[in-house]
Design a protein around this motif. Structure first.
Motif, PDB file in Angstrom:
ATOM      1  N   MET A   1       0.847  -1.171   0.000  1.00 33.55           N
ATOM      2  CA  MET A   1       0.000   0.000   0.000  1.00 33.55           C
ATOM      3  C   MET A   1       0.891   1.233   0.000  1.00 33.55           C
ATOM      4  O   MET A   1       1.893   1.296   0.690  1.00 33.55           O
ATOM      5  CB  MET A   1      -0.879  -0.036   1.237  1.00 33.55           C
ATOM      6  N   SER A   2       0.494   2.215  -0.768  1.00 32.25           N
ATOM      7  CA  SER A   2       1.274   3.439  -0.821  1.00 32.25           C
ATOM      8  C   SER A   2       1.115   4.223   0.480  1.00 32.25           C
ATOM      9  O   SER A   2       0.093   4.123   1.165  1.00 32.25           O
ATOM     10  CB  SER A   2       0.842   4.305  -2.003  1.00 32.25           C
ATOM     11  N   ASP A   3       2.141   4.979   0.812  1.00 39.45           N
ATOM     12  CA  ASP A   3       2.101   5.818   2.014  1.00 39.45           C
ATOM     13  C   ASP A   3       0.902   6.748   1.998  1.00 39.45           C
ATOM     14  O   ASP A   3       0.307   7.023   3.031  1.00 39.45           O
ATOM     15  CB  ASP A   3       3.372   6.666   2.113  1.00 39.45           C
ATOM     16  N   SER A   4       0.543   7.229   0.813  1.00 44.99           N
ATOM     17  CA  SER A   4      -0.530   8.218   0.721  1.00 44.99           C
ATOM     18  C   SER A   4      -1.904   7.622   1.030  1.00 44.99           C
ATOM     19  O   SER A   4      -2.850   8.367   1.268  1.00 44.99           O
ATOM     20  CB  SER A   4      -0.536   8.862  -0.665  1.00 44.99           C
ATOM     21  N   VAL A   9      -7.256   5.333   4.886  1.00 43.84           N
ATOM     22  CA  VAL A   9      -7.729   4.019   5.326  1.00 43.84           C
ATOM     23  C   VAL A   9      -7.848   4.000   6.846  1.00 43.84           C
ATOM     24  O   VAL A   9      -8.836   3.511   7.399  1.00 43.84           O
ATOM     25  CB  VAL A   9      -6.802   2.894   4.811  1.00 43.84           C
ATOM     26  N   ALA A  10      -6.856   4.553   7.536  1.00 41.66           N
ATOM     27  CA  ALA A  10      -6.883   4.578   9.001  1.00 41.66           C
ATOM     28  C   ALA A  10      -8.048   5.412   9.524  1.00 41.66           C
ATOM     29  O   ALA A  10      -8.773   4.977  10.436  1.00 41.66           O
ATOM     30  CB  ALA A  10      -5.557   5.129   9.537  1.00 41.66           C
ATOM     31  N   ALA A  11      -8.252   6.591   8.960  1.00 42.82           N
ATOM     32  CA  ALA A  11      -9.351   7.453   9.408  1.00 42.82           C
ATOM     33  C   ALA A  11     -10.699   6.773   9.164  1.00 42.82           C
ATOM     34  O   ALA A  11     -11.581   6.795  10.026  1.00 42.82           O
ATOM     35  CB  ALA A  11      -9.287   8.802   8.692  1.00 42.82           C
ATOM     36  N   HIS A  12     -10.851   6.146   8.011  1.00 41.37           N
ATOM     37  CA  HIS A  12     -12.091   5.451   7.681  1.00 41.37           C
ATOM     38  C   HIS A  12     -12.324   4.288   8.648  1.00 41.37           C
ATOM     39  O   HIS A  12     -13.436   4.124   9.169  1.00 41.37           O
ATOM     40  CB  HIS A  12     -12.027   4.940   6.242  1.00 41.37           C
ATOM     41  N   ALA A  13     -11.300   3.493   8.890  1.00 39.51           N
ATOM     42  CA  ALA A  13     -11.435   2.340   9.786  1.00 39.51           C
ATOM     43  C   ALA A  13     -11.826   2.779  11.198  1.00 39.51           C
ATOM     44  O   ALA A  13     -12.709   2.180  11.821  1.00 39.51           O
ATOM     45  CB  ALA A  13     -10.136   1.536   9.807  1.00 39.51           C
ATOM     46  N   ALA A  32     -12.156  -7.929   7.401  1.00 42.81           N
ATOM     47  CA  ALA A  32     -12.942  -8.095   6.170  1.00 42.81           C
ATOM     48  C   ALA A  32     -14.124  -7.124   6.150  1.00 42.81           C
ATOM     49  O   ALA A  32     -14.457  -6.565   5.095  1.00 42.81           O
ATOM     50  CB  ALA A  32     -13.433  -9.533   6.042  1.00 42.81           C
ATOM     51  N   LEU A  33     -14.742  -6.898   7.294  1.00 37.93           N
ATOM     52  CA  LEU A  33     -15.863  -5.948   7.373  1.00 37.93           C
ATOM     53  C   LEU A  33     -15.372  -4.520   7.149  1.00 37.93           C
ATOM     54  O   LEU A  33     -15.984  -3.749   6.399  1.00 37.93           O
ATOM     55  CB  LEU A  33     -16.550  -6.068   8.736  1.00 37.93           C
ATOM     56  N   LEU A  34     -14.268  -4.164   7.790  1.00 41.89           N
ATOM     57  CA  LEU A  34     -13.693  -2.834   7.582  1.00 41.89           C
ATOM     58  C   LEU A  34     -13.316  -2.647   6.114  1.00 41.89           C
ATOM     59  O   LEU A  34     -13.592  -1.600   5.524  1.00 41.89           O
ATOM     60  CB  LEU A  34     -12.468  -2.630   8.477  1.00 41.89           C
ATOM     61  N   ALA A  35     -12.688  -3.669   5.535  1.00 44.39           N
ATOM     62  CA  ALA A  35     -12.245  -3.589   4.143  1.00 44.39           C
ATOM     63  C   ALA A  35     -13.421  -3.405   3.188  1.00 44.39           C
ATOM     64  O   ALA A  35     -13.307  -2.679   2.198  1.00 44.39           O
ATOM     65  CB  ALA A  35     -11.453  -4.833   3.774  1.00 44.39           C
ATOM     66  N   SER A  37     -16.110  -1.796   3.762  1.00 46.52           N
ATOM     67  CA  SER A  37     -16.610  -0.433   3.883  1.00 46.52           C
ATOM     68  C   SER A  37     -15.710   0.569   3.173  1.00 46.52           C
ATOM     69  O   SER A  37     -16.182   1.582   2.675  1.00 46.52           O
ATOM     70  CB  SER A  37     -16.738  -0.057   5.364  1.00 46.52           C
ATOM     71  N   ILE A  38     -14.432   0.286   3.085  1.00 47.53           N
ATOM     72  CA  ILE A  38     -13.474   1.308   2.620  1.00 47.53           C
ATOM     73  C   ILE A  38     -13.525   1.580   1.109  1.00 47.53           C
ATOM     74  O   ILE A  38     -13.528   2.765   0.767  1.00 47.53           O
ATOM     75  CB  ILE A  38     -12.062   0.971   3.135  1.00 47.53           C
ATOM     76  N   PRO A  39     -13.650   0.754   0.157  1.00 48.63           N
ATOM     77  CA  PRO A  39     -13.346  -0.650   0.015  1.00 48.63           C
ATOM     78  C   PRO A  39     -11.877  -0.860  -0.343  1.00 48.63           C
ATOM     79  O   PRO A  39     -11.310  -0.120  -1.148  1.00 48.63           O
ATOM     80  CB  PRO A  39     -14.243  -1.094  -1.125  1.00 48.63           C
ATOM     81  N   THR A  40     -11.324  -1.882   0.272  1.00 49.89           N
ATOM     82  CA  THR A  40      -9.943  -2.276   0.007  1.00 49.89           C
ATOM     83  C   THR A  40      -9.791  -3.724   0.422  1.00 49.89           C
ATOM     84  O   THR A  40     -10.744  -4.362   0.855  1.00 49.89           O
ATOM     85  CB  THR A  40      -8.939  -1.343   0.719  1.00 49.89           C
ATOM     86  N   ASN A  41      -8.590  -4.221   0.346  1.00 50.59           N
ATOM     87  CA  ASN A  41      -8.296  -5.597   0.716  1.00 50.59           C
ATOM     88  C   ASN A  41      -8.127  -5.707   2.232  1.00 50.59           C
ATOM     89  O   ASN A  41      -7.538  -4.818   2.846  1.00 50.59           O
ATOM     90  CB  ASN A  41      -7.002  -6.008  -0.004  1.00 50.59           C
TER      91      ASN A  41
END
Length: 156
Positions: A1-4, A9-13, A32-35, A37-41
């Motif tokens: 994952m890129s630094d940017s 992702v952290a704020a969303h989680a 998996a539930l957090l992912a 919502s974000i959506p990501t892996n």
């Protein structure tokens, strides 16, 4: 994952955990539930939650019944803390080394580096006024007067 991507992702989680009332192991939000919502892996989420746990913002439990939960109330978690937890900064780039013997090339990189420091400090100060709870509020005072950034996709 890129630094940017770590900070968003952290704020969303964190906001998702707050929204779902994940304040203890019994309410842990699985990666998996957090992912979804974000959506990501989910692997991306686990990397970010590991950083948030190391910073003391959340706790995690591995395994099939695992997940993450907040250790503090969302009103007490500021976005500058989140940025620091994921080793982030304003990400405006870095100046090139500059050419030896060139009066501009030898001078400008140092000045650009100072400008980047000023921008990073301004971003940190602004983020220090915004909490995870603010992200869940429809119109928080900390974000009054701001529109979504033009380069960011915005859900309708």
């Amino acid at each position: 994952m890129s630094d940017s991507q770590r900070f968003p992702v952290a704020a969303h989680a964190l906001a998702y955990m707050a929204h779902k009332g994940a304040f203890g192991p019994a309410q842990a939000a699985p990666s998996a539930l957090l992912a979804s919502s974000i959506p990501t892996n989910p692997v991306v989420v686990r990397r970010v939650t590991a950083l948030l746990a190391k910073a003391g913002l959340i706790a995690t439990r591995p395994g099939a019944t695992g997940g993450s939960w907040l250790l503090r109330q969302p009103e007490s978690i500021t976005l500058d803390e989140v940025l620091k937890a994921v080793n982030g900064c304003a990400h405006l780039g870095s100046p090139p080394a500059g050419a030896k013997g060139c009066p501009v090339g030898e001078h400008i990189p140092r000045q650009v580096a100072k400008a980047l420091t000023a921008a990073d400090e301004a971003a940190t100060a602004a983020l220090g006024k915004i909490t995870i709870a603010d992200l869940l509020d429809k119109d928080p005072a900390s974000l009054a007067g701001f529109a979504p950034h033009g380069a960011c996709p915005v859900a309708a």
